[in-house]
Design a protein around this motif. Structure first.
Motif, PDB file in Angstrom:
ATOM      1  N   SER A   1       0.822  -1.216   0.000  1.00  0.00           N
ATOM      2  CA  SER A   1       0.000   0.000   0.000  1.00  0.00           C
ATOM      3  C   SER A   1       0.849   1.255   0.000  1.00  0.00           C
ATOM      4  O   SER A   1       0.597   2.204  -0.748  1.00  0.00           O
ATOM      5  N   ILE A   2       1.875   1.267   0.839  1.00  0.00           N
ATOM      6  CA  ILE A   2       2.720   2.457   0.890  1.00  0.00           C
ATOM      7  C   ILE A   2       3.518   2.608  -0.402  1.00  0.00           C
ATOM      8  O   ILE A   2       3.814   3.723  -0.840  1.00  0.00           O
ATOM      9  N   GLY A   3       3.836   1.472  -1.038  1.00  0.00           N
ATOM     10  CA  GLY A   3       4.516   1.535  -2.327  1.00  0.00           C
ATOM     11  C   GLY A   3       3.635   2.127  -3.409  1.00  0.00           C
ATOM     12  O   GLY A   3       4.117   2.778  -4.331  1.00  0.00           O
ATOM     13  N   PHE A   4       2.328   1.921  -3.274  1.00  0.00           N
ATOM     14  CA  PHE A   4       1.375   2.430  -4.269  1.00  0.00           C
ATOM     15  C   PHE A   4       0.997   3.881  -3.993  1.00  0.00           C
ATOM     16  O   PHE A   4       1.066   4.737  -4.872  1.00  0.00           O
ATOM     17  N   PHE A   5       0.583   4.168  -2.761  1.00  0.00           N
ATOM     18  CA  PHE A   5       0.087   5.506  -2.442  1.00  0.00           C
ATOM     19  C   PHE A   5       1.212   6.506  -2.184  1.00  0.00           C
ATOM     20  O   PHE A   5       1.051   7.696  -2.411  1.00  0.00           O
ATOM     21  N   GLU A   6       2.314   6.028  -1.648  1.00  0.00           N
ATOM     22  CA  GLU A   6       3.527   6.809  -1.387  1.00  0.00           C
ATOM     23  C   GLU A   6       3.393   7.750  -0.200  1.00  0.00           C
ATOM     24  O   GLU A   6       4.199   7.721   0.722  1.00  0.00           O
ATOM     25  N   THR A   7       2.411   8.625  -0.199  1.00  0.00           N
ATOM     26  CA  THR A   7       2.272   9.620   0.866  1.00  0.00           C
ATOM     27  C   THR A   7       0.894  10.243   0.814  1.00  0.00           C
ATOM     28  O   THR A   7       0.133  10.011  -0.129  1.00  0.00           O
ATOM     29  N   GLY A   8       0.553  11.017   1.827  1.00  0.00           N
ATOM     30  CA  GLY A   8      -0.691  11.778   1.808  1.00  0.00           C
ATOM     31  C   GLY A   8      -1.914  11.002   2.262  1.00  0.00           C
ATOM     32  O   GLY A   8      -1.828   9.885   2.771  1.00  0.00           O
ATOM     33  N   ALA A   9      -3.083  11.606   2.074  1.00  0.00           N
ATOM     34  CA  ALA A   9      -4.345  11.009   2.493  1.00  0.00           C
ATOM     35  C   ALA A   9      -4.724   9.857   1.572  1.00  0.00           C
ATOM     36  O   ALA A   9      -4.738  10.005   0.352  1.00  0.00           O
ATOM     37  N   THR A  10      -5.027   8.719   2.158  1.00  0.00           N
ATOM     38  CA  THR A  10      -5.477   7.550   1.388  1.00  0.00           C
ATOM     39  C   THR A  10      -6.877   7.116   1.792  1.00  0.00           C
ATOM     40  O   THR A  10      -7.626   6.590   0.980  1.00  0.00           O
ATOM     41  N   GLY A  11      -7.219   7.303   3.063  1.00  0.00           N
ATOM     42  CA  GLY A  11      -8.573   7.074   3.539  1.00  0.00           C
ATOM     43  C   GLY A  11      -9.291   8.416   3.608  1.00  0.00           C
ATOM     44  O   GLY A  11      -8.714   9.410   4.057  1.00  0.00           O
ATOM     45  N   LEU A  12     -10.540   8.449   3.160  1.00  0.00           N
ATOM     46  CA  LEU A  12     -11.230   9.725   2.978  1.00  0.00           C
ATOM     47  C   LEU A  12     -12.632   9.686   3.578  1.00  0.00           C
ATOM     48  O   LEU A  12     -13.298   8.642   3.571  1.00  0.00           O
ATOM     49  N   TRP A  13     -13.060  10.833   4.098  1.00  0.00           N
ATOM     50  CA  TRP A  13     -14.469  11.007   4.459  1.00  0.00           C
ATOM     51  C   TRP A  13     -15.174  11.581   3.239  1.00  0.00           C
ATOM     52  O   TRP A  13     -14.736  12.586   2.672  1.00  0.00           O
ATOM     53  N   THR A  14     -16.226  10.917   2.802  1.00  0.00           N
ATOM     54  CA  THR A  14     -16.910  11.280   1.566  1.00  0.00           C
ATOM     55  C   THR A  14     -18.390  11.551   1.825  1.00  0.00           C
ATOM     56  O   THR A  14     -18.949  11.140   2.854  1.00  0.00           O
ATOM     57  N   THR A  15     -19.021  12.210   0.855  1.00  0.00           N
ATOM     58  CA  THR A  15     -20.462  12.437   0.916  1.00  0.00           C
ATOM     59  C   THR A  15     -21.017  12.420  -0.498  1.00  0.00           C
ATOM     60  O   THR A  15     -20.277  12.607  -1.479  1.00  0.00           O
ATOM     61  N   GLY A  16     -22.303  12.194  -0.607  1.00  0.00           N
ATOM     62  CA  GLY A  16     -22.945  12.240  -1.909  1.00  0.00           C
ATOM     63  C   GLY A  16     -23.110  13.679  -2.394  1.00  0.00           C
ATOM     64  O   GLY A  16     -23.191  14.606  -1.584  1.00  0.00           O
ATOM     65  N   ASP A  17     -23.163  13.866  -3.696  1.00  0.00           N
ATOM     66  CA  ASP A  17     -23.329  15.201  -4.264  1.00  0.00           C
ATOM     67  C   ASP A  17     -24.559  15.908  -3.709  1.00  0.00           C
ATOM     68  O   ASP A  17     -24.522  17.109  -3.409  1.00  0.00           O
ATOM     69  N   ALA A  18     -25.654  15.177  -3.579  1.00  0.00           N
ATOM     70  CA  ALA A  18     -26.901  15.788  -3.116  1.00  0.00           C
ATOM     71  C   ALA A  18     -26.759  16.303  -1.689  1.00  0.00           C
ATOM     72  O   ALA A  18     -27.216  17.395  -1.355  1.00  0.00           O
TER      73      ALA A  18
END
Length: 334
Positions: free
Chosen positions: A230-247
């Protein structure tokens, strides 16, 4: 962890199931103006039960959300596709998702927004002396296989918990870096984590992608770790996110903005008090692990464009996306 092509078939079923399961806890009908007249607005948040949830939980306990006029009601869903489906339909207001399933969802036309960072990796993590110390995933070889490097996986069998999902994507990246075509150069099999650990022991698979605490079980059984994928792929920064629907982002703009401010305070507090946050996360997930057995999560302060663009580009390169996702306007500014 994926509304991927999982959204086509399997996740379509999951989404329907999630919708039914969450129907009894649909989005609050409270005021879109948090704290109006002194009342707290309920925000329904879907998590997948991670230790890093400790930031959200300590923020709730410390009153950061109440200060913004919010009361948080959490639920644990089976996987990110279920959470994304619930957020997109408005049955929850906020849902946790790693960037890979979010990108897959966006590529399928699912309208979502990124609200805030949930977890990730520190700066320059890949150049650390032990990148695996930051990565709660691992690619392990069966001790009986004699395999000690990723290059030796050509033609071998690799277990993952789901096809075309997060672990397969990050392991595919490792394979390609080592000259193996992930589409044709290995045999993928689907096993849950408990079965994968057992299959490593028996030698029924040559390698397996695992997450904590199953990584610790694999190591204790003598199975060599080949990569921290995972760290080899993402490298750095935010990988898990809080999301919401457009509406929801439109109809509850003030609520979403209040959540952004509160979770920023929560992430800052968790970063300064990691043991407290980890204990909260372990209690929430009913884990039997001790604090010293858990890799300390990273709670980023922001989500940058590159946090989405980097995995988007890599997924196209690896063939998991047919074309880049249009990321314009996906990240909500504060």
């Amino acid at each position: 962890m994926h509304i991927t092509r999982a959204l086509r078939v399997a996740a379509a079923v999951v989404a329907v199931g999630a919708a039914a399961a969450l129907a009894g806890c649909s989005s609050s009908s409270g005021s879109a103006e948090p704290g109006k007249k002194g009342d707290l607005t309920t925000v329904k948040v879907a998590t997948i039960g991670l230790t890093s949830d400790g930031s959200l939980l300590t923020g709730m306990a410390k009153g950061f959300f109440a200060d913004e006029g919010l009361t948080i009601e959490t639920s644990i869903v089976a996987n990110p596709p279920a959470g994304l489906a619930a957020a997109q339909s408005g049955q929850v207001d906020i849902a946790y998702s790693p960037s890979i399933p979010l990108l897959n969802a966006l590529s399928q036309g699912v309208k979502m927004k990124v609200v805030a960072p949930a977890d990730g990796y520190p700066d320059a993590a890949t150049s650390a002396s032990d990148p695996a110390s930051f990565d709660d995933t691992g690619l392990f070889a069966s001790v009986s296989s004699g395999i000690t490097s990723v290059k030796e996986l050509a033609g071998k069998t690799i277990a993952v918990p789901a096809r075309k999902a997060q672990l397969e994507v990050v392991i595919a990246d490792q394979l390609k870096k080592n000259g193996i075509d992930p589409a044709t150069g290995v045999k993928w099999v689907v096993l849950d984590f408990t079965s994968a650990v057992a299959a490593l022991k028996s030698g029924n698979v040559d390698a397996a992608g695992l997450v904590s605490p199953f990584t610790a079980q694999a190591l204790s059984a003598g199975n060599p770790q080949l990569a921290a994928p995972s760290i080899g792929f993402f490298e750095t920064g935010a990988t898990g996110l809080w999301t919401t629907g457009d509406a929801t982002a439109t109809s509850k703009k003030d609520v979403v903005s209040a959540f952004q401010r509160a979770i920023a305070k929560s992430n800052e507090y968790a970063t300064a008090h990691p043991e407290e946050a980890i204990k909260a996360g372990l209690a929430y997930t009913k884990s039997t692990l001790a604090v010293d057995q858990v890799k300390v999560p990273v709670w980023p302060a922001t989500v940058t464009d590159q946090d989405l663009q980097r995995p988007d580009d890599k997924m196209v390169d690896l063939g998991f996306l047919k074309k880049p996702v249009d990321l314009s306007g996906v990240i909500l500014t504060k």
